[in-house]
Design an enzyme around this catalytic site. Structure first.
Site, PDB file in Angstrom:
ATOM      1  N   THR A 108      39.458  42.334  36.233  1.00  0.00           N
ATOM      2  CA  THR A 108      39.146  43.915  36.428  1.00  0.00           C
ATOM      3  C   THR A 108      40.353  44.000  36.748  1.00  0.00           C
ATOM      4  O   THR A 108      40.226  44.558  38.336  1.00  0.00           O
ATOM      5  CB  THR A 108      37.404  43.765  37.149  1.00  0.00           C
ATOM      6  OG1 THR A 108      38.144  43.573  38.809  1.00  0.00           O
ATOM      7  CG2 THR A 108      36.498  43.935  36.906  1.00  0.00           C
ATOM      8  N   CYS A 129      43.545  40.522  43.657  1.00  0.00           N
ATOM      9  CA  CYS A 129      42.626  41.140  45.184  1.00  0.00           C
ATOM     10  C   CYS A 129      43.290  41.848  45.437  1.00  0.00           C
ATOM     11  O   CYS A 129      43.041  43.065  45.064  1.00  0.00           O
ATOM     12  CB  CYS A 129      41.380  39.862  46.111  1.00  0.00           C
ATOM     13  SG  CYS A 129      41.051  38.849  43.988  1.00  0.00           S
ATOM     14  N   VAL A 159      37.472  32.474  39.375  1.00  0.00           N
ATOM     15  CA  VAL A 159      36.224  32.787  39.833  1.00  0.00           C
ATOM     16  C   VAL A 159      35.513  32.023  38.878  1.00  0.00           C
ATOM     17  O   VAL A 159      34.550  30.986  39.928  1.00  0.00           O
ATOM     18  CB  VAL A 159      35.550  34.303  39.991  1.00  0.00           C
ATOM     19  CG1 VAL A 159      34.343  34.119  40.052  1.00  0.00           C
ATOM     20  CG2 VAL A 159      36.773  34.452  40.869  1.00  0.00           C
TER      21      VAL A 159
HETATM   22  N1  LIG Z   1      40.781  34.952  42.326  1.00  0.00           N
HETATM   23  C1  LIG Z   1      40.047  36.117  43.140  1.00  0.00           C
HETATM   24  O1  LIG Z   1      40.343  34.616  43.740  1.00  0.00           O
HETATM   25  C2  LIG Z   1      38.970  36.510  43.179  1.00  0.00           C
HETATM   26  C3  LIG Z   1      37.916  36.457  44.575  1.00  0.00           C
HETATM   27  C4  LIG Z   1      36.820  37.688  44.753  1.00  0.00           C
HETATM   28  C5  LIG Z   1      36.606  37.415  42.930  1.00  0.00           C
HETATM   29  N2  LIG Z   1      37.208  37.996  42.103  1.00  0.00           N
HETATM   30  C6  LIG Z   1      37.060  38.533  40.711  1.00  0.00           C
HETATM   31  O2  LIG Z   1      36.592  37.986  39.770  1.00  0.00           O
HETATM   32  C7  LIG Z   1      37.164  38.671  38.732  1.00  0.00           C
HETATM   33  C8  LIG Z   1      37.499  37.519  38.161  1.00  0.00           C
HETATM   34  O3  LIG Z   1      38.773  37.293  38.532  1.00  0.00           O
HETATM   35  P1  LIG Z   1      39.971  36.020  38.049  1.00  0.00           P
HETATM   36  O4  LIG Z   1      40.814  35.798  38.857  1.00  0.00           O
HETATM   37  O5  LIG Z   1      39.524  34.815  37.788  1.00  0.00           O
HETATM   38  O6  LIG Z   1      40.672  36.034  36.502  1.00  0.00           O
HETATM   39  P2  LIG Z   1      40.788  35.669  35.801  1.00  0.00           P
HETATM   40  O7  LIG Z   1      42.280  36.370  34.853  1.00  0.00           O
HETATM   41  O8  LIG Z   1      41.668  34.473  36.117  1.00  0.00           O
HETATM   42  O9  LIG Z   1      40.304  34.803  35.020  1.00  0.00           O
HETATM   43  C9  LIG Z   1      39.018  36.160  34.178  1.00  0.00           C
HETATM   44  C10 LIG Z   1      38.888  35.038  32.257  1.00  0.00           C
HETATM   45  O10 LIG Z   1      37.927  36.079  31.623  1.00  0.00           O
HETATM   46  C11 LIG Z   1      38.283  35.584  30.717  1.00  0.00           C
HETATM   47  N3  LIG Z   1      37.554  36.926  29.127  1.00  0.00           N
HETATM   48  C12 LIG Z   1      38.710  38.314  29.494  1.00  0.00           C
HETATM   49  N4  LIG Z   1      37.201  38.330  28.502  1.00  0.00           N
HETATM   50  C13 LIG Z   1      36.393  37.671  28.035  1.00  0.00           C
HETATM   51  C14 LIG Z   1      35.889  37.450  27.299  1.00  0.00           C
HETATM   52  N5  LIG Z   1      35.669  38.842  26.090  1.00  0.00           N
HETATM   53  N6  LIG Z   1      34.844  37.220  27.223  1.00  0.00           N
HETATM   54  C15 LIG Z   1      34.956  35.194  27.537  1.00  0.00           C
HETATM   55  N7  LIG Z   1      36.493  35.631  28.414  1.00  0.00           N
HETATM   56  C16 LIG Z   1      36.863  36.339  28.543  1.00  0.00           C
HETATM   57  C17 LIG Z   1      40.439  35.261  29.724  1.00  0.00           C
HETATM   58  O11 LIG Z   1      40.537  34.876  29.066  1.00  0.00           O
HETATM   59  C18 LIG Z   1      40.045  34.685  31.791  1.00  0.00           C
HETATM   60  O12 LIG Z   1      40.294  33.729  31.172  1.00  0.00           O
HETATM   61  C19 LIG Z   1      37.957  39.792  38.890  1.00  0.00           C
HETATM   62  O13 LIG Z   1      36.722  40.678  39.139  1.00  0.00           O
HETATM   63  C20 LIG Z   1      38.299  39.592  39.887  1.00  0.00           C
HETATM   64  O14 LIG Z   1      38.598  40.351  41.079  1.00  0.00           O
HETATM   65  C21 LIG Z   1      38.237  36.843  42.125  1.00  0.00           C
END
Ligand SMILES: NC(=O)c1ccc[n+]([C@@H]2O[C@H](COP(=O)([O-])OP(=O)(O)OC[C@H]3O[C@@H](n4cnc5c(N)ncnc54)[C@H](O)[C@@H]3O)[C@@H](O)[C@H]2O)c1
Length: 449
Positions: free
Chosen positions: A86, A279, A11
């Site tokens: 999350t 998700c 995201v």
């Molecule tokens: N993946 C999807 O298709 C999607 C779609 C809509 C919403 N979401 C939501 O968006 C959010 C993120 O999802 P994602 O798939 O991108 O997750 P992800 O795990 O791919 O990425 C999260 C990133 O955050 C970083 N991170 C964590 N703590 C940190 C900190 N303190 N400082 C800096 N970086 C930090 C991690 O290293 C990681 O790279 C989630 O809540 C998810 O439910 C995801």
């Protein structure tokens, strides 16, 4: 306007890149040094169609940078997006530890800052999270202000608002979804923050994207309601498919007829091994758990969650039905990603099914166009093959577990020669049963034979 995105995952990276492409000055922050140095050396840590060239374009234009220095990025930005993970706790509730840590880091970084800032939560999180972020930042700022007061002049807490801005992009079409969304949801009680959010999304106003402007709590629940509804729709057609299997009806005809009803729409009516990905599984669990903590048993969602788990088992039963005992049998599995066009294997039905097959004593040969590297990390003992045909060699059955386009036109006669026995279990219903059977296969789909 300067923006920073904390969390450079699926995201955060897409949001940052697309906002840079809208002409904004964006810094993407992540604590993962490997990820940031890869991005800084021209690499891209995830696969997403059209993402790599868009990153390159915006880096060259000087609008997109990557760093691990959260404090500096926060200090320099007017708007700070949170896009960290999350995941689920053991009880199914949403684990907000990453958001809470980031809120504390933001609070510390706001020290010595002047002017107004907007903190935007894009991570999917339960009702009350925006409020919690505000509380953490306010509380920690207070601590900073007080401790500073003993040494130097007292620091005025900075003026900021927290907005909930859930994200609806789909992996595999994330760039398109971000730039052509069905809707933008902005949850805030602050007219000042709203104006800034509208400015950020101005290019989407110009293409008539509908905006839903509401309070943070409603915005937070909108995201869960959407995902839970889609998960329910997938589960519903899977249940109909399972019934078709019992009575010999064809689920495709049923889904087609249902989809022609304007009130239903044809989307998300594709039967298969159950929903997966990063998700739907965690968000359905989190919503169910959140409702329970509010004293409400969300019975429908409970059914959806348990039917989706059972769907994986039913797929294994199908395989067992054709192979009898799985001990010592070798199964060819095509597709490891949770859906096509992604390398993401989080909660992938294919991975769950492989694990169940391994438990039954089967050996697995597998292939996926993009997800083999990620799978190797969690299942190192599988045999990873070069392509679909090498995968089929000397196997007792071929299972199609992910709907990659390239699996839709396999040379089935070649596959048949390579297999030990001509059994095709099409868990994504990519093939016409009659055509495959005419080639001499034993064919089984989901809700059609
Ligand atoms: N993946 C999807 O298709 C999607 C779609 C809509 C919403 N979401 C939501 O968006 C959010 C993120 O999802 P994602 O798939 O991108 O997750 P992800 O795990 O791919 O990425 C999260 C990133 O955050 C970083 N991170 C964590 N703590 C940190 C900190 N303190 N400082 C800096 N970086 C930090 C991690 O290293 C990681 O790279 C989630 O809540 C998810 O439910 C995801």
């Amino acid at each position: 306007m300067k923006i920073c995105i904390i969390g450079t995952g699926y995201v955060g990276l897409v949001t940052g890149t697309c906002l840079a492409d809208f002409g904004l000055q964006v810094t993407c922050v992540d604590q993962d040094e490997t990820k940031i140095s890869l991005l800084n050396s021209g690499g891209v840590p995830i696969y997403e169609p059209n993402l790599a060239p868009l990153i390159e374009k915006n880096i060259s234009a000087g609008r997109l940078t990557f760093t691990t220095d959260l404090e500096k990025a926060v200090k320099e930005s007017k708007v700070i997006f949170i896009a960290v993970g999350t995941p689920s706790n053991n009880d199914g509730s949403a684990n907000l530890a990453q958001i809470e840590t980031v809120a504390q880091q933001i609070a510390i970084s706001l020290k010595d800052c002047k002017g107004y800032k907007v903190i935007v939560n894009k991570s999917t999180a339960p009702i009350g999270t925006a409020h919690k972020i505000k509380e953490i930042i306010s509380k920690n700022q207070g601590v900073i202000a007080r401790s500073e007061a003993t040494k130097q002049s007292p620091q005025e807490p900075i003026d900021f608002d927290v907005v909930s801005n859930p994200e609806f992009l789909r992996e595999g079409s994330a760039i398109y979804d971000f730039t052509h969304p069905d809707k933008i949801v902005i949850g805030t009680n602050s007219p000042k923050a709203l104006k800034i959010m509208q400015e950020i999304y101005r290019p989407l106003y110009l293409i008539d994207t509908p905006f839903v402007i509401t309070n943070p709590e409603t915005a937070e629940l909108i995201k869960y309601a959407c995902n839970a509804f889609l998960a329910t729709k997938i589960t519903f057609i899977n249940e109909i498919a399972n019934l078709c299997d019992k009575v010999g009806a064809d689920v495709h005809q049923i889904a087609k007829a249902m989809g022609l009803d304007g009130r239903i729409s044809p989307k998300f009516l594709h039967p298969g091994p159950g929903y997966g990905g990063s998700c739907f599984p965690k968000d359905t669990e989190a919503l169910y758990h959140f409702a329970s903590t509010c004293g409400y048993e969300f019975k429908l969602l409970k059914g959806v969650i348990s039917a989706n788990k059972r769907q994986r088992e039913l797929m294994v039963d199908k395989i067992k039905h054709h192979l009898d005992n799985l001990k010592g049998k070798t199964i060819a599995v095509l597709g490891l990603a949770f859906k096509q066009n992604t390398d993401d294997i989080r909660q992938s039905p294919s991975i769950d099914i492989i694990q169940l097959l391994l438990k039954e004593g089967a050996k697995i040969r597998c292939f996926d166009p993009l997800a083999m590297e990620n799978t190797r990390k969690v299942l190192p003992t599988l045999t990873y093959c070069q392509d679909e045909y090498e995968t089929a060699e000397h196997c007792d059955a071929l299972v199609i577990a992910t709907e990659w386009n390239q699996f839709r036109n396999l040379d089935l006669l070649k596959i048949k020669k390579l297999l030990k026995s001509p059994i095709l279990l099409d868990l994504r219903n990519l093939y016409e049963p009659a055509q495959v059977k005419a080639l001499g296969f034993i064919y089984d789909g989901v809700g059609r034979k």
